[in-house]
Scaffold this motif. Structure first.
Motif, mmCIF file in Angstrom:
data_model
loop_
_atom_site.group_PDB
_atom_site.id
_atom_site.type_symbol
_atom_site.label_atom_id
_atom_site.label_comp_id
_atom_site.label_asym_id
_atom_site.label_seq_id
_atom_site.Cartn_x
_atom_site.Cartn_y
_atom_site.Cartn_z
ATOM 1 N N ASN A 137 -12.876 -2.734 -30.926
ATOM 2 C CA ASN A 137 -11.970 -3.532 -31.703
ATOM 3 C C ASN A 137 -12.018 -5.283 -31.680
ATOM 4 O O ASN A 137 -11.479 -5.846 -32.282
ATOM 5 N N ARG A 189 -13.255 8.162 -30.865
ATOM 6 C CA ARG A 189 -12.797 6.636 -31.722
ATOM 7 C C ARG A 189 -12.769 7.275 -33.418
ATOM 8 O O ARG A 189 -13.797 7.464 -33.981
ATOM 9 N N SER A 191 -11.693 5.042 -37.026
ATOM 10 C CA SER A 191 -10.571 3.482 -37.348
ATOM 11 C C SER A 191 -11.175 3.546 -39.110
ATOM 12 O O SER A 191 -12.060 4.423 -39.656
ATOM 13 N N SER A 204 -6.913 1.951 -35.719
ATOM 14 C CA SER A 204 -7.962 3.315 -35.244
ATOM 15 C C SER A 204 -7.288 3.528 -34.107
ATOM 16 O O SER A 204 -6.161 2.736 -33.701
#
Length: 700
Positions: A137, A189, A191, A204
């Motif tokens: 991020n 993850r 996003s 995210s």
């Protein structure tokens, strides 16, 4: 001696550049020219946006560099910046020091302020945690070394500025990735990014877990991040940010030398028996409004909150902490002329309010039939409120095309309110205390003989506030004898583009003197209080090199190298009748070095390697014990390709600690043995370990 070496090094580089330029004139114009290094842009909150023109040593980590390793551990990446040293134990416990500042903090990072965009990550108790922000991020990290950051609080160690990730192309983007590796490492993850004309959004979610390689070292973290911009216009925008983190991490703690050498997987017996862990829920949120008032004046104003609810069962007690922080920051920036002289300025104020509640309870793990920690009767309850404000300003005067002056000033005022709420029968009164206001000036001179060479000198003063536990006596009252650390830093450096901008070099020589040194003094099993104990000297030289080379049309090579050679010592320091003056500063290596390369092909394949050397570390103030020096080698390879139009895939695999080096990834300074037990100095680092990464990215 350091200054002589620095000047000699500069002379060699400049002469080499001139010779190389003459040789280039005779070469064919048809030869393939190496890729030139692009100018690095720094945060908009600086008074200028060019790294080349900043009269300070600033380490930069780009998005590509942050993801150089396995996207889960930031310490490997941060340690490539000369002068910056991050120790890490099982991700749970980390400590960042800059030029030796912060090396003596027992279990965390203080003396360094950190920001995510314009929102402070450093809490009111001076603790800085950057691990909650997922590396994927982050767009860029800037580390300002030393007290040169008037705008960011003039911290002795410096400041860490984290820029949020932004969508670079397309209107919509979805990314899914997984990391898997040794010892049960798994990170998932997902996003989603949206970028419209008047607004943007980034959402995210990530989950990171590992079984750990030591006893009692399992780790689990979940995080949700939402940020973006609203009401984007030509002259204004509203930015928003929020991050929620849940973490539960078991703590193996430190071990003694015998265990470290023969059974490093073992945890400290009391921590294993109590199944000690750290668990918390943390929420950080903020709004920032940027407005262009006219062609010569801008304003940026932000408000923020930070809430943290933590539970930490430890062998000696159970600690429950609640922290709620709120604050606001506004700054004006612009430019003006005095006659023909151009000037720029930044000025503003920051207010910070922190409410801390800490409760301790008995830990009855020895009576819990081997089931770990069990909360018992309450031992203490403390309520501390901390308020401070920073007034800051910085000016830049361009006297000519080649010469400029920068000056800054920070003023800090801090006060406390403390009440012990337990036992209630004690009827403790609210205590009030405040530090004297601290002025921190800064002056820099910059000489730029041409567009590719910069030389600077700077002098600055900084300070570090005591953490919450350092402000208390052993009885839980305010320690009115403790004062903030203060220090002066003097630095000379240069930033050079060499060999037709194929090589970028940075060199800095510094000298810093700290007085009223804050020392964590042990008063029990893993328990400390703060005292002011003398002066320290910090001096050294830092060199960083980056090089880009296109081998031919199909291959190119990016490489870097950096080194820090320092001398950190106690100038005046006596404790418990022992005089440690002249000894080496505890908890930090004097010398570090790193180097690496990234070999890329047009077909999408790449291979990278990085090497890091860490010198021995003094483990106690008497310098009776040192950790061994060590070297780490990490390798990574991967393939990037397009599956469909707009859909890209990345496949990566890596090996960390290729040579299976046995090393201490973190040191517990001034550890003492209880009874006949050996002191527990060592947090063992990971042995050889493997990982793989699979990611899909779709832009539409």
């Amino acid at each position: 001696m350091l200054l002589k070496k620095y000047c000699l090094f500069l002379l060699v580089l400049i002469v080499s550049q001139n010779n190389f330029a003459q040789e280039e004139k005779g070469k064919s114009i048809d030869a393939v020219q190496p890729e030139k290094l692009e100018e690095v842009i720094i945060s908009s909150f600086h008074i200028n946006d060019s790294l080349q023109n900043a009269p300070a040593s600033i380490g930069i980590l780009s998005e590509k560099e942050l993801l150089r390793n396995n996207t889960t551990d930031i310490s490997n990446v941060i340690n490539t910046i000369p002068g910056v040293f991050m120790q890490s134990s099982n991700i749970t416990t980390t400590r960042i020091s800059i030029r030796g500042i912060g090396a003596r903090t027992p279990y965390g990072t203080n003396k360094i302020r950190a920001f995510y965009g314009s929102i402070p990550l450093t809490s009111g108790n001076s603790e800085t945690v950057i691990d909650d922000i997922d590396l994927q991020n982050i767009n860029q990290i800037e580390i300002i070394k030393g007290p040169l950051s008037s705008v960011y609080g003039a911290g002795l160690g410096g400041a860490i500025l984290i820029s949020p990730q932004t969508l670079k192309k397309g209107n919509y983007q979805v990314e899914v990735s997984s990391v898997f590796g040794s010892y049960g490492l798994l990170k998932n993850r997902i996003s989603f990014d949206l970028n419209e004309k008047s607004s943007s959004l980034n959402l995210s979610y990530h989950n990171l877990k590992t079984d750990g390689w030591r006893e009692n070292s399992a780790y689990n973290r979940e995080g949700i991040t939402l940020d973006g911009e609203l009401f984007k216009k030509k002259n204004s925008k509203l930015s928003y940010f929020s991050n929620y983190t849940y973490l539960k991490a078991y703590i193996p703690s430190s071990i003694n030398k015998n265990t470290f050498e023969n059974n490093p997987k073992a945890g400290a017996p009391t921590w294993v028996a109590s199944k000690g862990f750290k668990e918390y829920k943390s929420t950080l949120a903020g709004l920032a409004y940027d407005f262009k008032i006219n062609d010569h004046l801008n304003n940026s104003t932000s408000v923020f909150i930070n809430y943290k609810d933590s539970n930490e069962p430890r062998p000696f007690d159970v600690l429950r902490q609640y922290t709620f922080t709120s604050g606001a920051r506004t700054q004006f920036s612009g430019d003006f002329k005095i006659g023909k002289i151009n000037n720029q300025f930044i000025g503003g104020i920051e207010y910070f309010a922190d409410n801390y509640n800490g409760d301790t309870f008995q830990n009855l793990y020895q009576q819990n039939n081997g089931n770990g920690s069990l909360q018992g009767d309450q031992l203490s309850a403390t309520n501390q409120k901390r308020h401070f404000y920073n007034v800051f300003s910085q000016f830049r005067t361009l006297l000519s095309d080649r010469f400029e002056i920068q000056a800054g000033l920070n003023y800090n005022k801090t006060k406390f309110e403390l009440q012990n709420d337990f036992p209630a029968s004690a009827n403790n009164q609210m205590e009030h205390y405040s530090y004297d206001g601290i002025f921190s000036p800064q002056l820099s001179l910059l000489f730029k003989p041409n567009e590719i060479q910069t030389f600077y000198f700077s002098a600055s003063r900084g300070f570090s506030l005591p953490a919450t536990e350092e402000t208390l006596t052993s009885t839980g009252n305010i320690n009115q004898n403790i004062k903030p650390e203060t220090g002066y830093n003097f630095e000379v450096g240069s930033k050079l583009h060499l060999f037709s901008k194929k090589l970028y070099a940075e060199i800095a020589v510094y000298r810093m003197e700290i007085k009223d040194l804050l020392v964590a003094k042990r008063i029990g099993d893993d328990q400390y209080k703060g005292v002011n104990a003398g002066k320290t000297f910090h001096k050294g030289i830092e060199i960083a090199l980056k090089h880009n080379w296109i081998i031919n049309r199909a291959f190119n090579l990016n490489s870097y190298a950096g080194a820090s050679v320092g001398n950190y010592e106690f100038k005046e320091f006596a404790d418990n009748g022992n005089d440690y003056s002249g000894n080496k500063l505890t908890g930090v290596p004097a010398n570090t070095a790193s180097a690496g390369f990234n070999f890329n092909t047009n077909s999408g394949f790449y291979f990278s390697a990085d090497f890091q050397f860490t010198d021995k570390i003094p483990m106690n103030d008497s310098n009776a014990n040192f950790s061994d020096s060590y070297s780490l080698l990490n390798l990574k390879t991967g393939y990037q390709f397009e599956i469909l139009s707009g859909l890209k895939a990345h496949l990566d695999a890596g090996i960390n600690n290729v040579t299976n080096e046995k090393y201490a990834s973190m040191i517990l300074t001034n550890a003492t043995g209880i009874g006949n037990a050996q002191p527990r100095f060592y947090y063992p680092g990971l042995p050889i370990n493997y990982y793989g990464i699979v990611s899909l990215n779709y832009v539409f």
